[in-house]
Design a protein around this motif. Structure first.
Motif, PDB file in Angstrom:
ATOM      1  N   PRO A 181      34.480  89.904  12.099  1.00 24.04           N
ATOM      2  CA  PRO A 181      35.462  90.989  12.282  1.00 24.04           C
ATOM      3  C   PRO A 181      36.091  91.391  10.956  1.00 24.04           C
ATOM      4  CG  PRO A 181      36.334  88.914  13.103  1.00 24.04           C
ATOM      5  CD  PRO A 181      34.896  88.660  12.787  1.00 24.04           C
ATOM      6  N   ARG A 206      42.211  95.579  15.797  1.00 21.05           N
ATOM      7  CA  ARG A 206      41.135  95.367  16.754  1.00 21.05           C
ATOM      8  C   ARG A 206      40.236  96.601  16.925  1.00 21.05           C
ATOM      9  NH1 ARG A 206      39.072  92.075  20.207  1.00 21.05           N
ATOM     10  NH2 ARG A 206      38.352  92.693  22.282  1.00 21.05           N
ATOM     11  N   PRO A 207      40.778  97.845  16.918  1.00 19.53           N
ATOM     12  CA  PRO A 207      39.864  98.990  17.067  1.00 19.53           C
ATOM     13  C   PRO A 207      38.757  99.016  16.013  1.00 19.53           C
ATOM     14  CG  PRO A 207      42.121  99.709  17.384  1.00 19.53           C
ATOM     15  CD  PRO A 207      42.192  98.285  16.919  1.00 19.53           C
ATOM     16  N   ASP A 228      37.591  96.308  14.421  1.00 16.28           N
ATOM     17  CA  ASP A 228      36.680  95.205  14.753  1.00 16.28           C
ATOM     18  C   ASP A 228      35.655  95.654  15.797  1.00 16.28           C
ATOM     19  OD1 ASP A 228      37.946  93.496  13.021  1.00 16.28           O
ATOM     20  OD2 ASP A 228      39.156  92.512  14.552  1.00 16.28           O
ATOM     21  N   LEU A 229      36.147  96.346  16.832  1.00 14.91           N
ATOM     22  CA  LEU A 229      35.258  96.777  17.913  1.00 14.91           C
ATOM     23  C   LEU A 229      34.267  97.843  17.421  1.00 14.91           C
ATOM     24  CD1 LEU A 229      37.822  96.994  20.858  1.00 14.91           C
ATOM     25  CD2 LEU A 229      36.181  95.172  20.373  1.00 14.91           C
ATOM     26  N   LEU A 230      34.732  98.737  16.531  1.00 14.71           N
ATOM     27  CA  LEU A 230      33.838  99.759  15.982  1.00 14.71           C
ATOM     28  C   LEU A 230      32.680  99.125  15.222  1.00 14.71           C
ATOM     29  CD1 LEU A 230      33.071 102.674  15.088  1.00 14.71           C
ATOM     30  CD2 LEU A 230      34.642 102.365  13.160  1.00 14.71           C
ATOM     31  N   ARG A 281      31.647  96.048  15.312  1.00 10.78           N
ATOM     32  CA  ARG A 281      30.846  95.210  16.203  1.00 10.78           C
ATOM     33  C   ARG A 281      29.840  96.061  16.979  1.00 10.78           C
ATOM     34  NH1 ARG A 281      33.867  92.019  20.896  1.00 10.78           N
ATOM     35  NH2 ARG A 281      34.898  91.063  19.094  1.00 10.78           N
ATOM     36  N   ALA A 282      30.292  97.236  17.453  1.00 10.42           N
ATOM     37  CA  ALA A 282      29.383  98.101  18.222  1.00 10.42           C
ATOM     38  C   ALA A 282      28.227  98.602  17.360  1.00 10.42           C
ATOM     39  CB  ALA A 282      30.167  99.272  18.790  1.00 10.42           C
ATOM     40  N   GLN A 333      22.197  97.076  22.311  1.00 13.86           N
ATOM     41  CA  GLN A 333      23.648  97.043  22.464  1.00 13.86           C
ATOM     42  C   GLN A 333      24.348  98.014  21.505  1.00 13.86           C
ATOM     43  OE1 GLN A 333      25.096  95.269  24.928  1.00 13.86           O
ATOM     44  NE2 GLN A 333      22.965  94.819  25.500  1.00 13.86           N
ATOM     45  N   THR A 361      37.567 105.945  17.772  1.00 14.39           N
ATOM     46  CA  THR A 361      38.289 104.852  17.099  1.00 14.39           C
ATOM     47  C   THR A 361      39.368 105.402  16.176  1.00 14.39           C
ATOM     48  OG1 THR A 361      36.307 103.475  17.176  1.00 14.39           O
ATOM     49  CG2 THR A 361      38.014 102.836  15.595  1.00 14.39           C
TER      50      THR A 361
END
Length: 631
Positions: free
Chosen positions: A239, A249-250, A252-254, A256-257, A265, A280
């Protein structure tokens, strides 16, 4: 001292047109030079394939790949893609000509540490938008990295360069040589392990690029390419919040995606990834968008620990033990029976409760609901579901937008977080996507005004015009347009036109001091027409050139008229009219103040003046008589 060997191509004229000026960069397949296009009088980038690639067993495949680059990239028309102009061969040299983008690249910007989140998102938006245009044409870039994101000098606008590894997806398969083309720090796991490349490999590379822009470092660092490649295949990208305290976190999620090791995925292509990026961006607090990377606060120790600990073990069998319930309190003593008067009070209380409930739901706070977060920037159906869940209803309006994808909500009224009456509809403005216009046919070759009118007629009003000399295209005609006829482009896109300024100017030779005949010959040799003007001069001898208009050494339009000023000598001397027609000689002598007598038969046959009496340069008072002899 080490000896520096100059590049032998510097100064070479390629294909009789492109003069190589300086070397810009050298890659695995080719070297890029800055060159001057003599025909269009502009700077271009010239990409020359390395000679050794055209040798040996793989020569044909390398040549084919190099030429395929021109065909693939020339089909891309996007403000975020470096344009490809031409492809050709000069002897053993194979080359491409491309748009020259002066400035720097993203690598230097990352090293400087001045990247803010706002700037990073703006650059990533253009990169993904450019890749989306490529993916729509079934083209994969294959080598996204900071060096291939150029930043235009002055404006800072990003452009994706070097589709040198691009292939039509229909042609992409496992490499026959067992080698992987690309830069290992940005290669997708499936590319490393199987050689397979598709649109999702570009998405993965953009994810690594985003990680590097947000944190200033790469996610996988090793002693060599093999260790880095192993990490890509076997380790998730950590992350980004573990490396900078302001990254939440947004982000991190970006990342990660975009960097999921399983390609299924990830977003299926750059267009979907672009939607994720923009969604994001809207979640990030404004106060952190302008923090430079080098000024970012350090991460918390918990975040660092979470980044290092990627696996959490399950508790051993029997590790979960049922805990006994706490002791229950003794039951409360029974309530005493109310007195008879309590029934009246009970009825009054019940009426009061009912009235309060009615007031609360119809006039008080219960008549309102709060518009939930997450209705802007999502699909309209998803926004309507969120409003329904909050006890509100929605109505739709639609408008065009170049920044919000079609079908997503641009805005809500009342806005997110605001109160709304439950019987009041929340107005959602839903994007129709960018308003498109079809580029009119025949822009190249039109007169500038006609081209402007044609573009404005279809709704393309943002027009920038530059001018270049051209020996082939008439002055005022369009040489090049940044959009192709028949394509559909957003109406707010800037259309760039290059308009001919006519042939390049020719330098007027210096003829002052020459005799009029010699001066006329010298000017005619440069393609000029000559007009004559005579005047008295105290210093210049009779019949010699005093000067020209335009002057010697100045530029003039090719084929234009140069006025030659010829000395009549001092005022009161006979000017030289030898060789002139009788009419022109008479006119000049009369202007000088003399009367003219014509002798001979040349006037009958169109012969010019042979001599005068008195001869040229002799003193003669004004009003005196000059005899012209024609023969």
């Amino acid at each position: 001292m080490a000896q520096v060997t100059a590049d032998p191509l510097i100064g070479r004229l390629v294909d009789g047109r492109y003069e190589i000026v300086a070397r810009v960069a050298r890659g695995g397949m080719a070297t890029v030079y800055r060159a001057h296009d003599r025909r269009l009088n502009r700077e271009i980038a010239l990409k020359v394939m390395h000679p050794h690639l055209a040798e040996g067993e793989q020569a044909a495949s390398f040549r084919e790949r190099f030429e395929r680059e021109a065909r693939s990239a020339a089909g891309l028309q996007h403000h975020g893609v470096v344009a490809v102009y031409d492809q050709g061969t000069d002897g053993d040299m194979r080359y491409l000509t491309m748009e020259y983008v002066p400035g720097t690249n993203l690598r230097q910007l990352i090293r400087d540490g001045d990247l803010t989140l706002r700037r990073s998102f703006a650059i990533l938006d253009v990169v993904l938008s450019a890749l989306a245009a490529a993916h729509a044409k079934a083209i994969v870039h294959r080598d996204i990295k900071p060096e291939n994101v150029l930043l235009e000098e002055g404006t800072g606008r990003p452009k994706v360069a070097d589709f040198g590894l691009a292939r039509a997806i229909s042609e992409v398969s496992n490499t026959t040589t067992g080698t992987v083309l690309g830069t290992v720090a940005y290669l997708a796991p499936e590319t490393i392990s199987t050689g397979h490349v598709d649109k999702r490999a570009d998405v993965y590379a953009v994810g690594i690029l985003a990680f590097e822009m947000f944190t200033g470092r790469l996610p996988h660092e090793g002693e060599g390419p093999i260790q880095v490649a192993f990490a890509h295949v076997n380790t998730d990208v950590p992350p980004v919040s573990a490396f900078a305290g302001h990254l939440g976190r947004p982000l991190d999620l970006l990342v990660r995606a975009l960097t999921a090791r399983d390609p299924d995925q990830r977003p299926r292509d750059a267009a979907v990834a672009l939607d994720v990026l923009r969604s994001t961006f809207r979640q990030i607090p404004n106060e952190v968008l302008d923090i430079p990377a080098k000024a970012a606060p350090p991460p918390s120790s918990a975040a660092v620990k979470a980044a290092r600990t990627a696996v959490v073990e399950r508790p051993p069998a029997g590790g979960w033990v049922a805990q006994p319930l706490p002791p229950q309190p003794p039951p409360p003593p029974p309530a005493r029976q109310p007195r008879r008067g309590g029934k009246v009070l009970l009825v009054v209380a019940l009426v009061a409760v009912l009235f309060s409930a009615w007031w609360y739901t119809e006039r008080g706070p219960g008549a309102y609901a709060v518009v939930p977060n997450g209705v802007v920037g999502v699909a309209a159906e998803q926004a309507e579901e969120a409003l329904t869940g909050a006890g509100l209803t929605a109505s739709r309006d639609q408008e065009y937008s170049s920044t919000v994808p079609e079908g997503e909500v641009i805005s809500a009224q009342p806005d997110e977080g605001r109160r709304a009456l439950r019987d009041q509809r929340v107005q959602l403005v839903v994007s129709l996507g960018p308003k498109l216009a079809e580029v009119p046919a025949g822009l190249v070759g039109m007169r500038e005004r006609a081209a402007r009118l044609a573009l404005r007629g279809v709704g393309l009003t943002e027009i920038e015009v530059s001018r270049e000399y051209s020996a082939d295209v008439a002055r005022g005609e369009v040489i090049w347009a940044s959009v192709r006829e028949g394509t559909r482009v957003p109406t707010d896109e800037t259309v760039r036109l290059t308009v001919s300024d006519g042939p390049p100017p020719v330098t007027v030779p210096e003829v002052a001091g020459l005799a009029i005949g010699d001066a006329t010959d010298a000017l005619a040799a440069e393609g000029f027409d000559v007009a004559r003007e005579d005047r008295f001069d105290e210093k210049a001898p009779v019949g010699t050139v005093i000067g020209t208009d335009p002057g010697g050494g100045e530029g003039a339009e090719q084929g234009g008229t140069i006025t030659v000023v010829v000395s009549m000598g001092k005022e009161g001397t006979v000017p030289d009219v030898t060789g002139m027609s009788v009419e022109d000689a008479t006119d000049l002598l009369e202007k000088a103040g003399y009367t003219v007598v014509v002798r001979g038969f040349g006037g009958l046959f169109g012969d010019g003046v042979m001599e005068t009496e008195p001869t040229a340069g002799k003193k003669l008072k004004q009003g005196g008589e000059v005899t012209i002899w024609t023969w």
